[in-house]
Design a protein around this motif. Structure first.
Motif, PDB file in Angstrom:
ATOM      1  N   LEU A  54      -8.579  -1.582   1.592  1.00 47.59           N
ATOM      2  CA  LEU A  54      -8.270  -2.485   0.486  1.00 47.59           C
ATOM      3  C   LEU A  54      -8.260  -1.779  -0.865  1.00 47.59           C
ATOM      4  O   LEU A  54      -7.388  -2.035  -1.699  1.00 47.59           O
ATOM      5  N   ALA A  55      -9.169  -0.851  -1.080  1.00 47.43           N
ATOM      6  CA  ALA A  55      -9.222  -0.139  -2.365  1.00 47.43           C
ATOM      7  C   ALA A  55      -7.950   0.652  -2.632  1.00 47.43           C
ATOM      8  O   ALA A  55      -7.630   0.953  -3.780  1.00 47.43           O
ATOM      9  N   ARG A  56      -7.198   0.978  -1.574  1.00 45.39           N
ATOM     10  CA  ARG A  56      -5.988   1.813  -1.703  1.00 45.39           C
ATOM     11  C   ARG A  56      -4.696   1.027  -1.468  1.00 45.39           C
ATOM     12  O   ARG A  56      -3.649   1.604  -1.208  1.00 45.39           O
ATOM     13  N   VAL A  57      -4.774  -0.293  -1.582  1.00 39.84           N
ATOM     14  CA  VAL A  57      -3.611  -1.156  -1.363  1.00 39.84           C
ATOM     15  C   VAL A  57      -2.923  -1.460  -2.686  1.00 39.84           C
ATOM     16  O   VAL A  57      -3.566  -1.700  -3.706  1.00 39.84           O
ATOM     17  N   ASP A 141       9.689 -13.590   0.650  1.00 39.68           N
ATOM     18  CA  ASP A 141       9.215 -14.842   0.077  1.00 39.68           C
ATOM     19  C   ASP A 141       9.381 -15.919   1.165  1.00 39.68           C
ATOM     20  O   ASP A 141       9.749 -15.608   2.309  1.00 39.68           O
ATOM     21  N   ASP A 142       9.146 -17.176   0.826  1.00 39.90           N
ATOM     22  CA  ASP A 142       9.234 -18.244   1.824  1.00 39.90           C
ATOM     23  C   ASP A 142      10.654 -18.514   2.306  1.00 39.90           C
ATOM     24  O   ASP A 142      10.848 -19.104   3.362  1.00 39.90           O
ATOM     25  N   GLU A 143      11.663 -18.055   1.546  1.00 41.69           N
ATOM     26  CA  GLU A 143      13.060 -18.239   1.950  1.00 41.69           C
ATOM     27  C   GLU A 143      13.581 -17.059   2.764  1.00 41.69           C
ATOM     28  O   GLU A 143      14.754 -17.028   3.135  1.00 41.69           O
ATOM     29  N   GLY A 144      12.750 -16.058   3.018  1.00 39.45           N
ATOM     30  CA  GLY A 144      13.155 -14.915   3.825  1.00 39.45           C
ATOM     31  C   GLY A 144      13.764 -13.768   3.040  1.00 39.45           C
ATOM     32  O   GLY A 144      14.223 -12.795   3.626  1.00 39.45           O
ATOM     33  N   ARG A 145      13.794 -13.859   1.690  1.00 37.09           N
ATOM     34  CA  ARG A 145      14.301 -12.762   0.857  1.00 37.09           C
ATOM     35  C   ARG A 145      13.204 -11.727   0.667  1.00 37.09           C
ATOM     36  O   ARG A 145      12.041 -12.074   0.411  1.00 37.09           O
ATOM     37  N   VAL A 146      13.567 -10.455   0.774  1.00 37.67           N
ATOM     38  CA  VAL A 146      12.594  -9.382   0.550  1.00 37.67           C
ATOM     39  C   VAL A 146      12.397  -9.249  -0.955  1.00 37.67           C
ATOM     40  O   VAL A 146      13.314  -8.864  -1.674  1.00 37.67           O
ATOM     41  N   THR A 147      11.209  -9.582  -1.403  1.00 41.31           N
ATOM     42  CA  THR A 147      10.903  -9.609  -2.837  1.00 41.31           C
ATOM     43  C   THR A 147       9.684  -8.764  -3.195  1.00 41.31           C
ATOM     44  O   THR A 147       9.424  -8.546  -4.373  1.00 41.31           O
ATOM     45  N   HIS A 148       8.931  -8.329  -2.190  1.00 39.92           N
ATOM     46  CA  HIS A 148       7.692  -7.591  -2.406  1.00 39.92           C
ATOM     47  C   HIS A 148       7.564  -6.482  -1.362  1.00 39.92           C
ATOM     48  O   HIS A 148       8.254  -6.493  -0.345  1.00 39.92           O
ATOM     49  N   SER A 149       6.661  -5.572  -1.614  1.00 38.31           N
ATOM     50  CA  SER A 149       6.276  -4.588  -0.595  1.00 38.31           C
ATOM     51  C   SER A 149       4.791  -4.313  -0.737  1.00 38.31           C
ATOM     52  O   SER A 149       4.203  -4.522  -1.806  1.00 38.31           O
ATOM     53  N   ILE A 150       4.201  -3.848   0.343  1.00 39.08           N
ATOM     54  CA  ILE A 150       2.786  -3.517   0.366  1.00 39.08           C
ATOM     55  C   ILE A 150       2.644  -2.063   0.807  1.00 39.08           C
ATOM     56  O   ILE A 150       3.357  -1.614   1.711  1.00 39.08           O
ATOM     57  N   HIS A 151       1.741  -1.328   0.169  1.00 41.70           N
ATOM     58  CA  HIS A 151       1.597   0.111   0.384  1.00 41.70           C
ATOM     59  C   HIS A 151       0.123   0.486   0.441  1.00 41.70           C
ATOM     60  O   HIS A 151      -0.717  -0.179  -0.165  1.00 41.70           O
ATOM     61  N   VAL A 152      -0.163   1.580   1.131  1.00 39.57           N
ATOM     62  CA  VAL A 152      -1.470   2.240   1.076  1.00 39.57           C
ATOM     63  C   VAL A 152      -1.235   3.723   0.831  1.00 39.57           C
ATOM     64  O   VAL A 152      -0.179   4.254   1.174  1.00 39.57           O
ATOM     65  N   SER A 153      -2.219   4.366   0.221  1.00 38.96           N
ATOM     66  CA  SER A 153      -2.090   5.794  -0.105  1.00 38.96           C
ATOM     67  C   SER A 153      -3.250   6.593   0.453  1.00 38.96           C
ATOM     68  O   SER A 153      -4.379   6.112   0.508  1.00 38.96           O
ATOM     69  N   ASP A 154      -2.950   7.844   0.829  1.00 41.33           N
ATOM     70  CA  ASP A 154      -3.942   8.816   1.298  1.00 41.33           C
ATOM     71  C   ASP A 154      -3.718  10.123   0.573  1.00 41.33           C
ATOM     72  O   ASP A 154      -2.581  10.613   0.536  1.00 41.33           O
ATOM     73  N   TYR A 155      -4.769  10.703   0.015  1.00 45.28           N
ATOM     74  CA  TYR A 155      -4.623  12.011  -0.625  1.00 45.28           C
ATOM     75  C   TYR A 155      -4.481  13.093   0.426  1.00 45.28           C
ATOM     76  O   TYR A 155      -5.130  13.071   1.454  1.00 45.28           O
ATOM     77  N   MET A 156      -3.592  14.058   0.159  1.00 48.56           N
ATOM     78  CA  MET A 156      -3.358  15.179   1.073  1.00 48.56           C
ATOM     79  C   MET A 156      -3.946  16.472   0.518  1.00 48.56           C
ATOM     80  O   MET A 156      -4.382  17.328   1.262  1.00 48.56           O
ATOM     81  N   SER A 157      -3.911  16.625  -0.810  1.00 42.89           N
ATOM     82  CA  SER A 157      -4.486  17.812  -1.437  1.00 42.89           C
ATOM     83  C   SER A 157      -5.046  17.406  -2.784  1.00 42.89           C
ATOM     84  O   SER A 157      -4.636  16.410  -3.360  1.00 42.89           O
TER      85      SER A 157
END
Length: 191
Positions: A54-57, A141-157
């Motif tokens: 959750l902290a990286r969302v 959204d509720d009508e099926g249109r892509v309006t958002h995205s959700i992401h998580v991150s991980d540090y590599m270096s």
């Protein structure tokens, strides 16, 4: 569009970002929230169910080409940016051509629903750099249109919470589409 077997979809998402417990948590919850649909609705996503991830969302709201608003930015991002990003424009973290490419990359992901894995670079205020992977999936959204995205991150270096000041700028080093059941855009993501 077909949603396919949920177990196959989970394995495909895991293969796209191997070894990331944060991405695994997001992929599991995203597929659970989607149910029998290709994509979950934003209202079906419960970030609190992602545990330590959750902290990286981050949840983005795609308002228009020049505004990708942070609807949610986990506490980790507050620590590396020195401020709460919620409500601000993601594109304001980019400079020059990186801004245009970031907008193009993310809007292409929502116009042709697919996931994305991007290796980003951060430049910190003390001149040091770090790399992180961002794993993202679209939401409707509720009508099926892509309006958002959700992401998580991980540090590599570099340190996970940098000791060399706050993030000054960001850019992408590499990016790839992830097929979530609707194919992927013909053009590679711009970096």
């Amino acid at each position: 569009m077909t949603t396919g077997d949920p177990d196959q979809r989970l394995e495909a998402l895991r293969a796209a970002n191997p070894g990331s417990s944060h991405a695994d948590a997001l992929a599991r919850h995203w597929l659970e929230a989607a149910g029998g649909r290709l994509l979950p609705r934003k209202r079906d996503i419960r970030p609190e169910r992602l545990g330590r991830a959750l902290a990286r969302v981050i949840i983005y709201d795609f308002e228009h080409r020049d505004m990708i608003r942070f609807r949610l930015a986990g506490s980790y991002f507050r620590s590396i940016h020195g401020r709460d990003l919620t409500g601000s424009n993601y594109l304001d973290l980019m400079r020059g051509d990186d801004r245009r490419k970031a907008a193009e990359r993310l809007f292409r992901m929502v116009e042709h629903p697919c996931g994305i894995l991007t290796t980003n670079t951060n430049r910190f205020e003390k001149g040091r750099e770090g790399e992180f992977r961002a794993f993202g999936l679209p939401l409707t959204d509720d009508e099926g249109r892509v309006t958002h995205s959700i992401h998580v991150s991980d540090y590599m270096s570099g340190p996970a919470i940098p000791a060399f000041g706050k993030v000054e700028s960001m850019g992408a080093a590499a990016s790839t589409w992830i097929d979530i059941g609707a194919g992927v855009p013909a053009l590679a993501p711009p970096v």
